[in-house]
Design a protein around this motif. Sequence first.
Motif, PDB file in Angstrom:
ATOM      1  N   ASP A  14       0.825  -1.209   0.000  1.00 47.19           N
ATOM      2  CA  ASP A  14       0.000   0.000   0.000  1.00 47.19           C
ATOM      3  C   ASP A  14       0.857   1.255   0.000  1.00 47.19           C
ATOM      4  N   ARG A  18       0.543   4.096  -2.886  1.00 45.00           N
ATOM      5  CA  ARG A  18       0.344   5.515  -2.589  1.00 45.00           C
ATOM      6  C   ARG A  18       1.433   6.345  -3.253  1.00 45.00           C
ATOM      7  N   LYS A  21       1.061   6.750  -7.079  1.00 42.70           N
ATOM      8  CA  LYS A  21       0.042   7.725  -7.484  1.00 42.70           C
ATOM      9  C   LYS A  21       0.664   9.082  -7.823  1.00 42.70           C
ATOM     10  N   TRP A  46      -7.333  -0.346  -4.770  1.00 42.50           N
ATOM     11  CA  TRP A  46      -6.492   0.407  -5.694  1.00 42.50           C
ATOM     12  C   TRP A  46      -6.963   0.349  -7.144  1.00 42.50           C
ATOM     13  N   GLU A 167      -3.637   1.046   4.172  1.00 38.79           N
ATOM     14  CA  GLU A 167      -4.832   1.643   3.571  1.00 38.79           C
ATOM     15  C   GLU A 167      -5.874   0.618   3.155  1.00 38.79           C
ATOM     16  N   ARG A 307       0.755   9.041   4.630  1.00 38.25           N
ATOM     17  CA  ARG A 307      -0.078   8.252   5.536  1.00 38.25           C
ATOM     18  C   ARG A 307       0.858   7.501   6.467  1.00 38.25           C
TER      19      ARG A 307
END
Length: 370
Positions: A14, A18, A21, A46, A167, A307
């Motif tokens: 995860d 992230r 992205k 995702w 996430e 995060r």
Amino acid sequence: MKDVTVIGCGYVADLYMRSLKAHPEIRVLGAHDRDPARLAAFCKHWGVAPLPDPAAACAALPHDGLVLNLTNPRSHAAITRGCLRASRHVWSEKPMVTDMETARELHDLARARGLQLASAPSSVLSHSAQGLGRALRMGVGGAPRLIYAELDDGFVPRAPYHSWASESGAPWPAEDEFSTGCTLEHAGYWLSWLIAHLGPVARVVAAAAEVIPDKPGARQGTPDFSVAALFFESGPVARLTCSIAAPHDHRLRVFGDEGVIEVARAWDNHAPVRYRRRMRLRRRLLESPLARDVSLKGAHQPKPGRRGAARMDFALGPVEMLDAIKAGRESRLAGAYALHLTEVTLAIQEGAAREMTTRCAPMKPMPWAL
């Protein structure tokens, strides 16, 4: 577009997603995990295609694509070996492998097949790491003589890690973390910077111990503390400490003839690089209380959404590797560099006094860090 597939959809996957992205030029063609429920949750969160097995993750890629091996450490070698035999380039989560014989085997297999194999961490390509390298090349602080590098994470076995989740809902892999040990998991964050900027380590003198027994899932004797003196061929000596017992401390300090260069946070890709000039005040010798910022200027890298505690772009390595593959050059993080980083890390984990048998050249700076 540049294409990747993911094998292993646990906690760290995860963090990679992230980060990806923030790099719209990267396309994730699919993911595989041996746990069907974990695979379904990850792919739904995702929006990526589920793949039935590692062979499918390789087959889905073009020849200039990249497999992200994000499995647990026990599976790294088998998955990487299978992907290389399928003629696919591989980026592995750290540690690349857990023994040197396998590291050499996979290194040689990749070379024989004209493929690239590299492993995390990516932070050596960060704004902070490249800024430190530039400061050293410019002679800030004078000749570096001694480096103190800290990677203490607090008393982790008493932390509320049972409630830590990624996430897409993957739990923090406590058993893998404790059984692998903080040295193999974390030493590379500073070690990768030091090898990149100072060149190869000639000799390691290390001690390692398990100071907190009875951790969940840990093999008896897996070190949760290590300290190493690293003797670089170029002259400087570094002391690197890893633990999950001492209070959180992720500082790096380079002591030179004229002053100290310091970075306060290993897990922040944009942590400032500061310099304190050494000065005489009456009969005292001290470092200036006022630090000068010698960081690289300008925003050279994207900042993924944050995060958790780390401010890191986990995609920096895969992105650089894909660029290298496309350009027909070797990635900065692959080949001899990856093998040397692995050998030094394993020597520290073993608590050994060893002469290193591998070498690598200092890393070429990123073009924006010259």
